[in-house]
Write a protein that holds these residues in place. Structure first.
Motif, short mmCIF file in Angstrom:
data_model
loop_
_atom_site.label_atom_id
_atom_site.label_comp_id
_atom_site.label_asym_id
_atom_site.label_seq_id
_atom_site.Cartn_x
_atom_site.Cartn_y
_atom_site.Cartn_z
N SER A 148 0.83 -1.21 0.00
CA SER A 148 0.00 0.00 0.00
C SER A 148 0.86 1.26 0.00
N ALA A 152 0.85 3.81 -2.92
CA ALA A 152 0.41 5.15 -2.55
C ALA A 152 1.41 6.20 -3.01
N GLN A 155 0.95 6.48 -6.59
CA GLN A 155 -0.32 7.16 -6.87
C GLN A 155 -0.21 8.67 -6.71
N VAL A 283 -3.48 10.27 0.05
CA VAL A 283 -3.02 8.99 -0.47
C VAL A 283 -1.87 8.44 0.36
N GLY A 287 -2.18 5.03 2.52
CA GLY A 287 -1.28 3.91 2.30
C GLY A 287 -0.69 3.39 3.61
N ALA A 344 -5.43 5.37 -2.60
CA ALA A 344 -4.20 4.72 -2.13
C ALA A 344 -4.29 3.20 -2.20
N ASN A 345 -5.49 2.66 -2.12
CA ASN A 345 -5.64 1.22 -1.98
C ASN A 345 -6.43 0.56 -3.12
#
Length: 424
Positions: A148, A152, A155, A283, A287, A344-345
């Protein structure tokens, strides 16, 4: 094919001392590629007012131009994901980057509606191959313990690229014409591709061999992916969340230009900066929290996503309903922050319920369907705004977030109920 328990996916395929530090350098390099990915796609929305006057386009035609990118992106997504399970992700990433960057530069020669649709469609084709390959490559180097956080960080480039594309394209277009902005972004992407050709490592042959031990048939991969109810639920939520995101990415610059009478450059900056900068914070926090929750409880990542969607509802409503720039900014910041917690996920949650050998095709299918749904947003909102007004349309999308949050809470409950069965 039943979904695999998360514990089966906890070990990265590439795992040695040399890769320990490289796995984070990999995120840094992919961050730059993803920045270009989103900058190139966002660049056009900030210059809609110029395209409208220079090419004599209606709002509906502008919506079709935006949607043409997303529809091709969606159509190519599953194939891109399947290819990422069969071919070295490095090859796919570099090839896609150079192709879509060349197409972006070529957009500058467009002189009518048809040519704009043609180049935007080709851009969607090229960009479709990046995300599945990037997620597959990250999955080779990052286990569930860091997944994550790694995704993240990656992202966050989506938001930075959106800001850069929106603000820089409007600034360049205002001073040098809209064609110049496409040339600048396109050339920058090609140069980045040449640099990363030297820096981005080829994954070890043993890692790629492990990834390709499954059925080679493309249709079988998509079919098996969609057999899992959990995967279908996550894809459905992604479609809805993406629809809302595309509405704001496409029409917020024009909305600020028209309603609040901002300059083209300021509208391009304001429509992206507040929302996307808040998303970076959201984000990164999402994460970190998701990695901790996922270790402690089943459905931890999905719980963080549900929280982000539900908390974003009032801020989305405020963004469309506000009569002042101050209220609008508060709405954009709040919406962006909680949107980031969901974002984030997106892929880490998917990887929790899909076998490792299906990651590429699963990510491609999810990305495809998400953007297929999002592709209707520019046209539907353009049509609805003519009847109800853009403010009402923006605020109404808060209802979508509310419904999606509830769906994820139901999924979390089902995951927890089935946890003992998976362990057994």
């Amino acid at each position: 094919m039943p979904a695999a328990p998360a514990t089966a996916l906890d070990t990265p395929i590439v795992e040695d001392a040399r890769s320990s530090s490289y796995r984070w350098w990999l995120i840094a390099m992919l961050w730059c590629v993803c920045f270009c990915n989103y900058a190139d796609r966002q660049a056009i929305s900030s210059i809609f007012p110029l395209l409208r006057s220079d090419l004599s386009l209606s709002d509906l035609q502008l919506g079709i131009i935006a949607s043409s990118f997303m529809w091709m992106y969606a159509v190519a997504g599953p194939v891109a994901g399947w290819l990422s399970d069969r071919v070295s992700p490095r090859t796919v990433i570099l090839g896609a980057l150079i192709f879509w960057s060349a197409v972006t530069a070529g957009t500058a020669i467009s002189h009518d509606f048809g040519m704009m649709v043609f180049f935007r469609t080709l851009g969607g084709l090229g960009e479709a191959f990046y995300f599945p390959a990037a997620m597959a490559l990250i999955g080779l180097y990052h286990s569930a313990a860091t997944r994550s956080r790694a995704m993240a960080l990656h992202q966050s480039s989506v938001y930075a690229g959106t800001i850069g594309g929106g603000a820089l394209s409007a600034t360049i277009a205002q001073s040098h014409g809209w064609r110049s902005s496409f040339v600048v972004f396109g050339v920058a992407g090609v140069l980045l591709g040449l640099v990363l050709f030297l820096l981005l490592r080829r994954p070890p042959a043993r890692a790629l061999a492990t990834e390709t031990t499954t059925d080679q048939n493309f249709l079988h991969g998509v079919r098996d992916t969609l057999r899992s109810g959990r995967v279908v639920t996550l894809i459905g939520v992604f479609i809805g969340a993406n629809f809302v995101a595309v509405v704001f990415l496409t029409w917020l610059p024009t909305y600020l230009f028209t309603k609040f009478h901002l300059s083209l450059a300021r509208a391009g900056f304001s429509s992206t900066a507040y929302l996307q900068m808040a998303s970076v914070t959201g984000v990164l926090l999402g994460g970190v929290l998701a990695d901790k929750f996922a270790v402690r409880r089943v459905g931890g990542r999905q719980m963080i996503q549900a929280f982000g969607l539900l908390m974003g509802v009032p801020f989305i409503f405020l963004t469309g309903w506000s009569l002042s720039m101050a209220g609008l900014i508060v709405g954009m910041i709040g919406f962006g922050f909680f949107k980031g917690m969901y974002d984030a996920n997106i892929w880490a949650s998917l990887y929790d319920v899909i076998p490792v050998e299906r990651r590429g095709v699963a990510a491609g299918t999810m990305n495809s369907l998400g953007w297929l749904g999002g592709g209707f947003a520019p046209i539907l909102i353009a049509a609805a705004a003519g009847r109800f007004g853009m403010s009402v349309c923006l605020s109404a999308t808060s209802a979508i977030y509310l419904g999606l949050g509830v769906v994820l809470l139901v999924l979390v409950r089902n995951l927890r109920r089935s946890a003992p069965k998976l362990a057994a």
